[in-house]
Each structure stands twice: as structure tokens, then as C-alpha cells.
Scaffold this active site. Structure first.
Site: not given
Ligand code: PGA
Length: 257
Positions: A13-15, A99, A101, A172, A178, A218, A239-240
Site C-alpha cells: 500500500n503505497w499510500k 483503510h 486512514e 490492521e 506506521g 508495521s 505500507g512503509g
Molecule cells: P505500515 O502500513 O506497514 O506502514 O504500518 C500498513 C497499512 O497502512 O496498510
């Protein structure tokens, strides 16, 4: 994971990161590193405007491209929005829905998530439906109730076992996203197993064991092995680490063990 019954899926997930120009190089780098992913499906969920470049760059390989959101309506006066049909037409296979966010910053609720799941299915896309509790909710010991609400509500948009085949869940925990703070393998397994039990109740054991349930929050090259060793953890939403080809490839490699 349990490859006998269901697909293992590692999705990045590049966001809101990377321009279309940067996409080309990043996808190529990932492609070189994960070309031999034998047992696990690799998905890159990129920003809308990066989709054409990502699809082009993955034409000759098995990496699938996903989006990070869609609008619940088919078309119409929704300025600035993107429909499922628009994504499908570009060659998109997956779409992340709900998600945390989106729930936190864009007001998405269980109701809008359910509508979006329906829209994704109607458009012929696969949905990665995100669920998870906040730290306050975990501390109040209401994690399972909350997860049950989120999962059941999303499944309202999934009428039969046929549509269920195009649903992936991602557990999640919001406090792990994050933050560098990962759920323990036991915590992840407990909730993923619980999600499968909810699915089983509605669609039966056979259909439920075919559903991929990812963990996200994470996840990285160091903790992937242990998380993926759990029977009900069938992959990751990353994500990251998905922006760092070396780290992302290490997670894919862990999923191929
Ligand atoms: P993260 O994000 O791996 O940076 O914790 C995961 C996500 O939001 O899907």
C-alpha cells in the site's frame, strides 16, 4: 498461512507516495526482485494517477495492480471521485476498501465501506477490506466486538459464496500502522482466526477456509516470518516497507517459504 486452501497475498500500500514518473522505476525494481514469487500473489496498490504506469510496467509479469479506494456509485455528479469501472478499465485487479486512514481522515463508516465493497464486486474487482481497532478500543477490551461489527457490515454487501471468492480481509490494528509497533503473532492470529469464524458462520466452513486474511501494521522483513507462520494469517498489507524494494522483496520471500 495455509496454502492448501487459500492464496497467500502480499500487497503493498503505497499510500500517497510516488509520482507516475517515480512509479516506473520503483515497480521495475520490485519486479526484478520478486519475479520468482512462486507461492504467493504480489499486489501493488498505488495512487490513482500512478495506475497506468504501474500496469504498463507489470504487463509481462504476475504482479497485480490495485487501487487504494473507489467511489461507491457507478458514475455521476461526484466531482473528484473515481469509480470501479474506471479502475477495471485500466487493468486494476484489487482495491483496498476501508483503510483506517480513510475511516479516520475521510469519514468512512462501516456503511460506506459496505457500499464500496458492493461497488467493487459489481465492477468485477477484488476487494481488500480493512478492519482493525484503535489502541483505546483494545485497552477497553472491545476489540472483538468492534471487529465483528466491521466484518459483518462489510459482508452485508457479499450475497453469496461466489462473491466471497473476491473478498480479502486485512486485519490492521490502528495502533500498529506506521508506528513501528507490530501486533504480536498471537494477537494477529487471534483476530484473523476470529474473522474466519465470522465468515464461517455466514457462508459455511468450506467457503471460509478459502478466504485470504492478511495482517497489516508495521510488517517488515524481520517480523514477517513469525506472522506468516500463523495458520490464519495469509499474507500482509504492507505500507512503509512496500516503498523499499529490498524490504518488500524480503517479505515476499518470507511468504514463499
Ligand atoms: P505500515 O502500513 O506497514 O506502514 O504500518 C500498513 C497499512 O497502512 O496498510
Amino acid at each position: 498461512m495455509n496454502r492448501r486452501y487459500r492464496k497467500t497475498i502480499i500487497a503493498g500500500n503505497w499510500k500517497m507516495n510516488k509520482t507516475a514518473t517515480e512509479t516506473k522505476a520503483l515497480v521495475e525494481d520490485v519486479k526484478q526482485r520478486v519475479a520468482k514469487s512462486k507461492w504467493c500473489e504480489v499486489v501493488l496498490c498505488v495512487p490513482f494517477v500512478d495506475i497506468p504506469a504501474a500496469v504498463r510496467q507489470t504487463k509481462d509479469c504476475r504482479i497485480a495492480i490495485g487501487a487504494q479506494n473507489l467511489h461507491e456509485e457507478v458514475s455521476g455528479a461526484y466531482t473528484g471521485e473515481i469509480s470501479g469501472a474506471m479502475l477495471k478499465d485500466l487493468g486494476v485487479k484489487y482495491v483496498i476498501i476501508g483503510h483506517s486512514e480513510r475511516r479516520q481522515y475521510f469519514g468512512e463508516t462501516d456503511q460506506t465501506v459496505a457500499k464500496k465493497v458492493g461497488a467493487a464486486l459489481d465492477a468485477g474487482l477484488k476487494a481488500i477490506v480493512c478492519v482493525g481497532e484503535t489502541l483505546a478500543q483494545r485497552d477497553m477490551d472491545v476489540t472483538m466486538e468492534l471487529i465483528a461489527l466491521q466484518v459483518k457490515s462489510a459482508l452485508n454487501a457479499v450475497p453469496t459464496t461466489e462473491e466471497l471468492k473476491r473478498i480479502v480481509f486485512a486485519y490492521e490494528p490502528v495502533w500498529a500502522i506506521g508506528t513501528g509497533r507490530t501486533a504480536t503473532a498471537e494477537q494477529a492470529a487471534e483476530v484473523c482466526t476470529f474473522i474466519r469464524a465470522l465468515i464461517r458462520k455466514k457462508y459455511g466452513a468450506r467457503a471460509a477456509r478459502g478466504v485470504t486474511i492478511q495482517y497489516g501494521g508495521s510488517m517488515n522483513a524481520q517480523n514477517a516470518d513469525e506472522l506468516l507462520a500463523q495458520l490464519d494469517v495469509d499474507g500482509g498489507l504492507i505500507g512503509g516497507a512496500s516503498l523499499k524494494p529490498e524490504d518488500f522483496a524480503a517479505i515476499v520471500q518470507a511468504a514463499n517459504q
